[in-house]
Design a protein around this motif. Structure first.
Motif, PDB file in Angstrom:
ATOM      1  N   PHE A  48       0.831  -1.208   0.000  1.00 39.97           N
ATOM      2  CA  PHE A  48       0.000   0.000   0.000  1.00 39.97           C
ATOM      3  C   PHE A  48       0.868   1.262   0.000  1.00 39.97           C
ATOM      4  N   LEU A  49       2.120   1.106  -0.487  1.00 38.75           N
ATOM      5  CA  LEU A  49       3.068   2.212  -0.695  1.00 38.75           C
ATOM      6  C   LEU A  49       3.591   2.832   0.598  1.00 38.75           C
ATOM      7  N   PHE A  50       3.582   2.089   1.700  1.00 46.47           N
ATOM      8  CA  PHE A  50       4.245   2.531   2.932  1.00 46.47           C
ATOM      9  C   PHE A  50       5.544   1.738   3.053  1.00 46.47           C
ATOM     10  N   SER A  51       6.654   2.396   2.730  1.00 49.88           N
ATOM     11  CA  SER A  51       7.929   1.671   2.742  1.00 49.88           C
ATOM     12  C   SER A  51       8.925   2.355   3.673  1.00 49.88           C
ATOM     13  N   GLY A  52       9.924   1.604   4.130  1.00 52.79           N
ATOM     14  CA  GLY A  52      10.979   2.155   4.974  1.00 52.79           C
ATOM     15  C   GLY A  52      10.431   2.841   6.212  1.00 52.79           C
TER      16      GLY A  52
ATOM     17  N   GLU B 176      -2.994   8.939   2.156  1.00 52.92           N
ATOM     18  CA  GLU B 176      -2.270   7.931   2.948  1.00 52.92           C
ATOM     19  C   GLU B 176      -3.208   7.266   3.957  1.00 52.92           C
ATOM     20  N   LYS B 177      -4.071   8.063   4.592  1.00 53.75           N
ATOM     21  CA  LYS B 177      -5.049   7.483   5.531  1.00 53.75           C
ATOM     22  C   LYS B 177      -5.994   6.531   4.811  1.00 53.75           C
ATOM     23  N   ALA B 178      -6.394   6.910   3.588  1.00 52.96           N
ATOM     24  CA  ALA B 178      -7.289   6.045   2.806  1.00 52.96           C
ATOM     25  C   ALA B 178      -6.606   4.711   2.510  1.00 52.96           C
ATOM     26  N   ARG B 179      -5.322   4.756   2.121  1.00 55.54           N
ATOM     27  CA  ARG B 179      -4.604   3.514   1.818  1.00 55.54           C
ATOM     28  C   ARG B 179      -4.422   2.661   3.066  1.00 55.54           C
TER      29      ARG B 179
END
Length: 643
Positions: free
Chosen positions: A435-439, A453-456
């Motif tokens: 969901f594109l949250f990396s590192g 970002e909250k939606a993802r």
């Protein structure tokens, strides 16, 4: 005529580059969309175009006298005035002119108080002011205000409401309305579809299609873009690329361009490899050294292509289920709801069924209770009357558009891990990476996340539940177009049942197989996608219109108009309407031709050539004469229509 041009415009914030060597051109009556990922720089570009932000390098060219109207995201109209008075302020010059006319009329009431010469001058002054008032829209500005307010869901009973008492969404709609009434040469809109229901979106589409100036839009509403724009600029990796056509055409062309560029790149790579092999094999042999050196020079001079980068990284996920539900998933019968402190029902007589595997979209005007109904299905609210039956083995997963289920004080990692403590950290990080949250992104506080970002993160939590009935409230809000497409693909492959509320008509078309229209006093089910629903609504409206015509027939008989006369009259009316449309087309074409000819006359090689200049002057006179003739016929037909 070009009304704005950006050449090699760049913008950075500190060390972070946002835009680099951007090129963009806007002509009169252009309909332009600017698309790209969240954070790509779309809003920054609009602010530069509107003069709200400076740029670092490049140039922005704009002819003198061009007016620009800009609507930023989350802009609300702040005013202590009433809705009506605030809108009238747009036409303050006409209000002043109207007062002057009324004052002159009062003076003219007593002709005996003036000499003949003075009275004649007074009449001439009045006539001049009245013509200026009329040509400036003095006799239609109130109708224009009412049309825009009605289109944006403000009605006569709202006109005296103070703007300061309105909600944020209502203030945003009014800011849009006021901007539309000013009619600038270039209208720049950043997410204008926020806070609009489907009916209002349809109205705005029609308004922008017929808008007399140029329009430049940033929007994540793909259906809206398909209806309104004919040019798309994509902002990606700090640069822009232009595509002609609608949003759907842009997607198709982008895919074809990538395939073509990849083929050309691969062909060049094959050629380079052959040359390198030839050089390596022949450079040391005396008989072929010269040929090898020649090839080496060719290779050094060759302009080498970069490999096409394709799309930027996207989220990647799918929705699975723990177990399959029974065939009967949900039955709603004669449902109504009323808040304890409210004298009226929010809605009544709501009824529909959902079977396994079905996708049901709930549509209807804002305030009809769609979100309330979803909260009743998940048990957060209880019906005033009626029943909700949940089927066998049904497990419900709920997506809340407000993301109220997220804990603002937690980190992204703990928001998910606390729900599933038995799963190891590596696997939780893998899910978040999808969901594109990396590192270090996973260590951010939820409170510091953007809306997207909250939606993802909410979607990641929903995916982990593995529910077989998904209840989704505006799931595409805050998502950029790429994330919407990923979500659509995941939901299309979902093996369970979906009931959702959305204003995103493109999303509805892709996902749903049933549309349930909610009104205050009941529901109507349409077995198809959103386009099918629109077709059926149009059919219903046409049937209603024909029925109203049938009711009017006795009155027509009273006026002694027989069927043949009525038919002949309608035929004549249609011919007039067709001729009016035809004349408007002729006039528009001739005006464009006249503008092009007049522009050509300003070129040095033309106005310095006496014969050529005379020839073009005669041509412009001829075009003007044709326009006058068509305008005269058009005006006559318009008068006949109104009489």
């Amino acid at each position: 005529m070009i009304i704005m041009q950006l050449n090699d415009v760049s913008k950075s914030f500190g060390a972070e580059e946002i835009l680099s060597n951007v090129k963009l051109e806007i002509k009169e009556k252009d309909r332009i969309a600017i698309v790209g990922r969240n954070g790509a720089g779309k809003s920054t570009l609009l602010k530069i175009m509107a003069g709200e932000l400076t740029y670092d390098t490049g140039e922005l060219i704009q002819p003198k006298g061009i007016t620009i109207g800009y609507l930023a995201q989350h802009t609300g109209l702040e005013s202590e005035q009433t809705i009506w008075n605030e809108m009238v302020d747009v036409f303050n010059n006409l209000v002043i002119q109207e007062k002057e006319l009324r004052n002159l009329e009062k003076k003219m009431e007593d002709a005996t108080a003036f000499s003949d010469e003075t009275y004649e001058q007074l009449l001439m002054d009045y006539d001049k002011k009245q013509q200026a008032f009329e040509s400036g829209g003095g006799y239609r500005y109130e109708a224009d205000i009412k049309a825009v307010l009605t289109g944006l869901s403000f009605y006569e009973e709202d006109y005296d409401t103070s703007i300061s008492t309105l909600s944020g969404g209502q203030k945003t709609r009014l800011a849009l309305g006021k901007l539309l009434l000013t009619k600038p040469d270039l209208l720049i809109l950043d997410e204008p579809t926020n806070h609009l229901d489907i009916e209002t979106l349809g109205w705005l589409e029609g308004y922008l299609i017929n808008y007399p100036g140029a329009v430049c839009i940033v929007s994540h509403d793909r259906y809206f873009l398909d209806k309104t724009v004919s040019i798309v600029y994509e902002v990606s990796r700090h640069k822009t690329k232009k595509y002609l056509g609608s949003y759907t055409n842009y997607l198709e062309q982008k895919s074809l361009d990538y395939e073509q560029e990849l083929k050309v790149y691969e062909k060049q790579q094959t050629e380079i490899k052959k040359m390198e092999d030839f050089i390596q094999k022949n450079i040391v042999r005396a008989s072929t050294t010269k040929r090898a050196q020649s090839r080496r020079k060719q290779l050094e001079k060759m302009e080498k292509m970069e490999k096409p980068k394709g799309d930027e990284s996207s989220a990647s996920f799918s929705f699975q289920i723990n177990r399959q539900s029974g065939n009967d998933v949900l039955k709603i019968n004669n449902l109504s709801f009323q808040y304890e402190d409210s004298p009226e029902l929010i809605f009544s007589n709501v009824q529909f069924n959902a079977n396994r595997g079905e996708r049901l979209a709930l549509v209807g005007p804002n305030g009809v209770g769609k979100t309330t109904l979803l909260k009743m299905i998940i048990g957060k609210l209880h019906p005033t009357t009626g029943t909700i039956q949940i089927g066998t083995n049904v497990q419900i997963g709920y997506y809340d558009q407000e993301q109220a289920t997220l804990s603002s004080s937690k980190t992204v990692l703990n928001e998910l891990w606390d729900e599933y403590p038995t799963i190891n950290e590596k696997d939780i990080r893998t899910v978040l990476g999808n969901f594109l949250f990396s590192g270090d992104d996973v260590l951010k506080q939820v409170n510091d996340l953007s809306g997207g970002e909250k939606a993802r993160l909410s979607l990641a939590k929903l995916m982990m539940e593995k529910a077989n009935l998904l209840i989704l409230d505006e799931p595409t809000n805050h998502l950029d177009i790429d994330s919407k497409e990923v979500l659509e693909a995941a939901l299309m492959d979902f093996p369970g049942t979906i009931i959702f509320v959305s204003h995103d008509r493109y999303f509805i078309n892709r996902i749903t197989d049933q549309v349930i229209e909610m009104q205050q006093h009941g529901t109507t089910t349409y077995l198809g996608d959103y386009d099918y629903y629109l077709e059926k609504k149009e059919e219903e409206a046409e049937i209603k219109r024909l029925n109203e015509v049938d009711v009017e027939k006795p009155k027509q008989n009273e006026r002694k108009r027989n069927f043949k006369e009525e038919k002949a009259l309608r035929s004549k009316q249609r011919k007039k309407e067709r001729r009016i449309a035809e004349l408007e087309g002729f006039i528009e074409d001739l005006e464009e031709k006249l503008a092009a000819t007049e522009e050509k006359m300003t070129e040095p090689e033309v106005y310095e050539d006496h014969e050529k200049s005379l020839e073009l002057t005669e041509e412009t006179n001829k075009i003007r004469q044709e326009i006058d003739e068509y305008m005269e016929e058009w005006a006559t037909l318009q008068e006949e229509q109104l009489s």
